[in-house]
Design a protein around this motif. Structure first.
Motif, short mmCIF file in Angstrom:
data_model
loop_
_atom_site.label_atom_id
_atom_site.label_comp_id
_atom_site.label_asym_id
_atom_site.label_seq_id
_atom_site.Cartn_x
_atom_site.Cartn_y
_atom_site.Cartn_z
N ALA A 169 46.35 -47.28 44.83
CA ALA A 169 46.09 -45.98 44.22
C ALA A 169 44.91 -46.08 43.28
O ALA A 169 44.68 -47.14 42.66
CB ALA A 169 47.33 -45.48 43.47
N ILE A 177 51.89 -44.80 40.07
CA ILE A 177 51.84 -44.68 41.53
C ILE A 177 51.79 -46.06 42.18
O ILE A 177 52.47 -46.31 43.18
CB ILE A 177 50.62 -43.84 41.95
CG1 ILE A 177 50.77 -42.41 41.42
CG2 ILE A 177 50.48 -43.82 43.47
CD1 ILE A 177 49.55 -41.54 41.66
N ALA A 201 54.88 -40.96 46.45
CA ALA A 201 54.09 -41.68 45.45
C ALA A 201 53.36 -40.70 44.53
O ALA A 201 53.35 -40.87 43.30
CB ALA A 201 53.10 -42.61 46.14
N LEU A 202 52.75 -39.67 45.11
CA LEU A 202 52.10 -38.66 44.29
C LEU A 202 53.12 -37.91 43.44
O LEU A 202 52.86 -37.54 42.29
CB LEU A 202 51.33 -37.68 45.17
CG LEU A 202 50.10 -38.23 45.88
CD1 LEU A 202 49.51 -37.18 46.83
CD2 LEU A 202 49.04 -38.68 44.88
N GLY A 205 53.98 -39.47 40.16
CA GLY A 205 53.02 -39.26 39.07
C GLY A 205 52.99 -37.83 38.57
O GLY A 205 52.47 -37.57 37.49
#
Length: 248
Positions: A169, A177, A201-202, A205
């Protein structure tokens, strides 16, 4: 070193400080850290690249913010940092890919392209009158053709140092992430599982992630494909915690 001493070395891109640092490169890295996050995930079938788009106004069209870029039929890139700097590198990458096809009649290798761009990035740290690119790229694609095609994923840095990754990332929230990717990535991931992990994963965050502000693409032996907003929304519906508004 006091501030006055530092100022003597941070005005030029080709000056090393007494402790071996190039301050302008470090400032460029800070620009990358402030950009919206992008990530890449290598799977058994190909590579997934994903990015979050941030709009400065509710009146802005999110699709006008380009974070993912098709470079060739089997090459793609994701960016973080200054958009204008990233676009310059993307244009150079596309030119290199087209030149290779015209000259040799075959797609440009992922590693070759990454090193070509990294050489260009590094030159800005070596000569006066320029500044480092305030952007980082994830270069993803397939090396080889047919059954011999192999997924590759590289990251460029404002210093010009390329690195190959299984999953990585860049941009703001990178630490959270990256930690999520390290916990969830495995050698046996399929491309569909890679897409799901990219969204999650996004989401790690930004728990208020919206499908309209996420863009995902896959690069496999079949070529470059943009993942639809409906596919992204289905993953969000499965993993996103409901808000108070949803409960009403």
């Amino acid at each position: 070193m006091n501030r006055n001493d530092q100022q003597a070395y941070d005005r030029g891109t080709s000056l090393f400080s007494p402790d071996g640092r190039i301050y302008q490169v470090e400032y460029a890295r800070e620009a990358v850290k402030r950009g919206a996050p992008s990530l890449g995930i290598r799977t058994t079938e190909g590579v997934v690249i994903a990015a979050q788009r941030r709009t400065s106004s509710s009146l802005m069209e999110g699709e006008s913010i380009e974070k993912l870029h098709k470079l060739d039929d089997f090459l793609g890139a994701a960016s973080a940092g200054h958009v204008a700097d990233a676009r310059r590198l993307i244009d150079d990458a596309r030119t290199a890919a087209q030149r290779n096809r015209l000259r040799y009649g075959e797609p440009l290798g992922v590693e070759t392209l990454t090193k070509t761009l990294s050489d260009e990035i590094q030159e800005t740290t070596q000569y006066g009158g320029t500044r480092p690119f305030g952007a980082a790229l994830l270069i993803a694609g397939m090396d080889g053709e047919g059954l011999d095609a192999r997924p590759r994923l590289y990251q460029t840095d404002p210093s010009g140092a390329p690195q190959e990754w299984r999953a990585v990332a860049i941009g703001s929230g990178r630490d959270d992430i990256q930690e999520f990717l390290e916990d969830t990535w495995s050698e046996s991931l399929t491309i569909d599982e890679g897409v799901e992990i990219a969204v999650r994963a996004l989401l790690s965050g930004d728990d208020e992630l919206d499908a309209g502000n996420v863009t995902i693409a896959t690069i496999t032996a079949d070529g470059y494909r943009t993942v639809s907003e409906d596919e992204i929304q289905s993953v969000l519906d499965e993993h996103q915690e409901p808000t108070d508004e949803d409960d009403e």
